[in-house]
Design an enzyme around this catalytic site. Structure first.
Site, PDB file in Angstrom:
ATOM      1  CD  GLU A 306      -2.959  -1.078   2.296  1.00 36.94           C
ATOM      2  OE1 GLU A 306      -4.146  -1.314   2.043  1.00 36.94           O
ATOM      3  OE2 GLU A 306      -2.555  -0.798   3.439  1.00 36.94           O
ATOM      4  CG  ASP A 380      -7.742  -5.697   4.113  1.00 38.20           C
ATOM      5  OD1 ASP A 380      -7.316  -5.879   5.258  1.00 38.20           O
ATOM      6  OD2 ASP A 380      -7.937  -4.567   3.639  1.00 38.20           O
ATOM      7  CD  GLU A 408     -10.449  -1.761   7.476  1.00 37.51           C
ATOM      8  OE1 GLU A 408     -10.186  -1.262   6.366  1.00 37.51           O
ATOM      9  OE2 GLU A 408      -9.600  -2.367   8.169  1.00 37.51           O
TER      10      GLU A 408
END
Length: 716
Positions: A306, A380, A408
């Site tokens: 990332e 993820d 999340e």
């Protein structure tokens, strides 16, 4: 008037002190409300004999005295003598009584951090013993004993030995130095860097108490998207202040290491791990850190993922970078946790495969103080993922589990989702690496491959909100993560039972109903968000709410359409030999199971197969009908949770009842949002109706597509 005003302030202060706002977590120590049991406890515990004077035994003693006073409703005297029904606490090194008791074989099996809680006798007197080989073991034993009383267990004939199955049991805080928490949904960071090191908030102490009570022994203070400034002297002073608070509770501090730190704060021209100047810079930095924090745990590193810098920037591999840092901390007893969450700037053939492709060839090339920290699944932290194939692929390298406690992708802090069943699903999964019985749990606890270092980390859901986790029930996920890191054989039901009794009350009717609600909450969430193996269909960036239609983000594998691949023929990602062949990264037994559309479990069907809308499911429904059924079932489950909670109102204080009740209403609205938005979108491909027996969406697909959330919390 002044007198009445002062009385009002005093009265208000009393009310605030007694308010059940969730701050005390599972350490409330309320008086036992079972009269016969209370009488039994008081008869068994007449005095305390507590040996040891270290900082750790001091806080253990304080915790025991505080806990017993609250639970038993009276002060228990601390004496130097042993009488009948004395609670004897200590180690063989600090207590002659402990040395003389017939518990030495049990102590041997307890190891360095474990403990023994046993009913025994000395000099003809019956005593209860909390014993360990180390002071921190005593602390863990004290918390266990208090848990027995909080959950109203009998203590007249105890015989319990417990030792942690995993050595490094930690929280990863994704907290930034400006106090913003990435993927945090409970307020700002609890680390007040501006006022450290001089101001020590009581919250730091209570944080340490809570973690020690569930066996957590490490904390990474800073975000994996690291800021090198935390490695400078002014911040190391602040970190040292926190380390001083945590040390008596057996908790080590760790920091994230930004790979480019030698350039950013060291004024070097490179961060190449093969450069001697860079290697020396890290060695000098490690020495400096250990001067501030003698028991510093080590580094957590996110590299070449990332956009983060890493060894690949210089044509090196992950082992080159990890080993350089490992050499720097090795003389001081430190470790390096190198994250396996990697994906390149260029979109790979299937993001599922990249971590395996990069790390499998490096097995056995890492230093002996390096752990590879692997997310539970290959993508993820999605609502449901098969276990990462790396757990079945690196027998020569210690692999450390990384769970995400902060929700999340699980409704963030507005949804009641008990994560223990998800954690257990992964831990109990069989890798078949050494044949049947090679569960993921046996990989990470070292028993399968004899790892020297073992670890489990949870990305923290903790913030500055008064109840720590935003949603009160989010505390249960922090709790179960710690308990599983200590003992991964614990059942989800047992941990829910413990947490409910300590956090609320021991009423049987309340516990049974609330526990049932918790146990069904995970599957409900999967159903109204990503049933049948759908994944990564959430809103872009903020990850709040559904957006399976997104197709315009900068790279393919950031777009939900990359993952569901819906068209008029069907839906799902073909990861068999006819597709990306990601299944080849698993053992043959799993390739056979998942590779056959007829034997693949429904939970993972769309993970591994592109499936026709008319495919006949095990239920007898077509795929489209099953998808509709799952989405509506998820919403119905949330509505059932609302009814359950409403029935529990008599058992819960008003503040906490209202808190959960309002959030369940939000969850119901958002579950409907997920259901309607996803089905309306997928319907554009299936061309099939939502059967009339279901309530029909009251908004259009365009309405849902036009929703924007520029200020959703937790975004990077």
């Amino acid at each position: 008037m002044k007198k009445y005003f002062l009385f009002y302030l005093l009265f208000s202060a009393v009310l605030v002190a007694k308010a059940e706002n969730g701050y005390e977590l599972w350490l409330r120590y309320q008086k036992v409300n079972n009269a016969p049991l209370l009488q039994s406890y008081n008869s068994i515990i007449s005095s305390i004999n507590f040996a040891g004077a270290s900082a750790t035994t001091t806080v253990a003693k304080e915790e025991l005295i505080k806990g017993l006073k609250g639970l038993l409703g009276k002060n228990i005297p601390v004496t130097n003598s042993i009488t009948a029904n004395t609670l004897v606490v200590g180690t063989p090194a600090t207590s002659a009584t402990i040395r003389s008791l017939p518990i030495q074989s049990q102590l041997k099996s307890a190891g360095d951090e474990g403990f023994v809680v046993m009913t025994t006798s000395t000099g003809g007197k019956k005593v209860t013993t909390i014993a360990a080989n180390t002071d921190v073991g005593v602390l863990y034993g004290v918390f266990h004993f208090l848990r027995l009383l909080q959950t109203q267990q009998p203590i007249s004939n105890l015989s319990f030995v417990s030792a942690p199955k995993i050595k490094v049991r930690m929280l990863n805080h994704w907290d930034n130095l400006n106090r913003h928490v990435e993927r945090g949904y409970a307020g700002s960071s609890i680390w007040d860097w501006h006022r450290l090191p001089g101001y020590i908030d009581q919250r730091y102490i209570d944080y340490a108490r809570a973690n020690a009570s569930i066996g957590i022994n490490g904390t990474v203070l800073t975000n994996v998207n690291a800021n090198a400034v935390v490695l400078t002297a002014p911040y190391l002073e602040k970190v040292a202040a926190l380390a001083n608070v945590f040390r008596p509770y057996g908790i080590k501090v760790y920091l994230t290491a930004r790979f480019s730190a030698p350039i950013e704060i060291g004024k070097l021209k490179t961060a190449d791990p093969h450069d001697p100047q860079v290697q020396q810079w890290w060695k000098d930095k490690a020495t400096e850190i250990y001067q501030y924090i003698p028991d510093f745990g080590g580094f957590l590193v996110k590299a070449n993922s990332e956009g983060q810098p890493g060894p690949q920037n210089y044509g090196r591999n992950h082992d080159d970078g990890a080993n350089m840092l490992a050499d720097a901390v090795k003389p001081h007893g430190g470790i390096v946790m190198w994250r396996a969450f990697v994906y390149s700037h260029e979109t790979p053939e299937d993001r599922f495969k990249q971590a395996y492709n990069e790390f499998k060839p490096l097995d056995g090339k890492f230093r002996d103080n390096v752990l590879i920290q692997v997310k539970n699944g290959p993508i993820d932290f999605q609502p449901r993922e098969p276990f990462s194939p790396l757990f079945g692929a690196m027998p020569k390298t210690p692999l450390m589990m990384e769970f995400q406690v902060t929700q999340e992708y699980l409704g963030q802090a507005t949804h009641l989702v008990y994560e223990a069943p998800m954690f257990k699903e992964v831990l109990d999964a069989d890798t078949y690496q050494k044949g049947k019985g090679s569960q993921v749990a046996k990989v990470i606890d070292g028993s399968l491959h004899n790892y020297n270092h073992t670890g489990m980390a949870g990305v923290a859901n903790i913030g500055s909100d008064i109840n720590w986790t935003g949603h009160l029930f989010g505390q249960a996920n922090w709790y179960c993560m710690g308990r599983l890191a200590w003992d991964h054989t614990l059942s989800s039901e047992k941990m829910a039972d413990e947490w409910l009794k300590q956090t609320f009350n021991n009423n049987h009717n309340f516990i049974q109903s609330a526990k049932k609600m918790m146990m069904g909450s995970y599957e409900a969430m999967v159903n109204y968000m990503t049933p049948l193996g759908l994944h990564h269909i959430m809103g872009t960036g903020h990850h709040y709410g559904p957006a399976p239609w997104v197709d315009n983000v900068g790279r393919d594998d950031w777009n939900p359409i990359y993952y569901h691949k819906a068209d008029e023929k069907g839906i799902g990602f073909d990861r068999t030999a006819t597709g990306s062949n990601a299944l080849a990264q698993y053992a043959p037994e799993l390739q056979k199971l998942y590779g056959n559309i007829n034997t693949c479990p429904d939970e993972y069907l769309l993970w591994f197969h592109k499936v026709s809308w008319d495919h006949k499911m095990k239920s007898g429904r077509t795929l489209w009908e099953e998808l509709v059924h799952r989405y509506y079932s998820g919403v119905d489950s949330v509505r059932s949770m609302q009814k359950t909670w409403a029935g529990l109102k008599p058992y819960v204080d008003k503040e906490r009842y209202d808190h959960v009740n309002m959030l369940l209403a939000v969850q119901e609205q958002e579950a409907v949002w997920w259901r309607n938005a996803c089905l309306l979108y997928f319907q554009t491909f299936s061309k099939k109706p939502i059967p009339a027996k279901y309530e029909q969406p009251d908004k259009t697909l365009e309405y849902y597509k036009n929703l924007k959330f520029p200020y959703a919390p937790g975004n990077g």
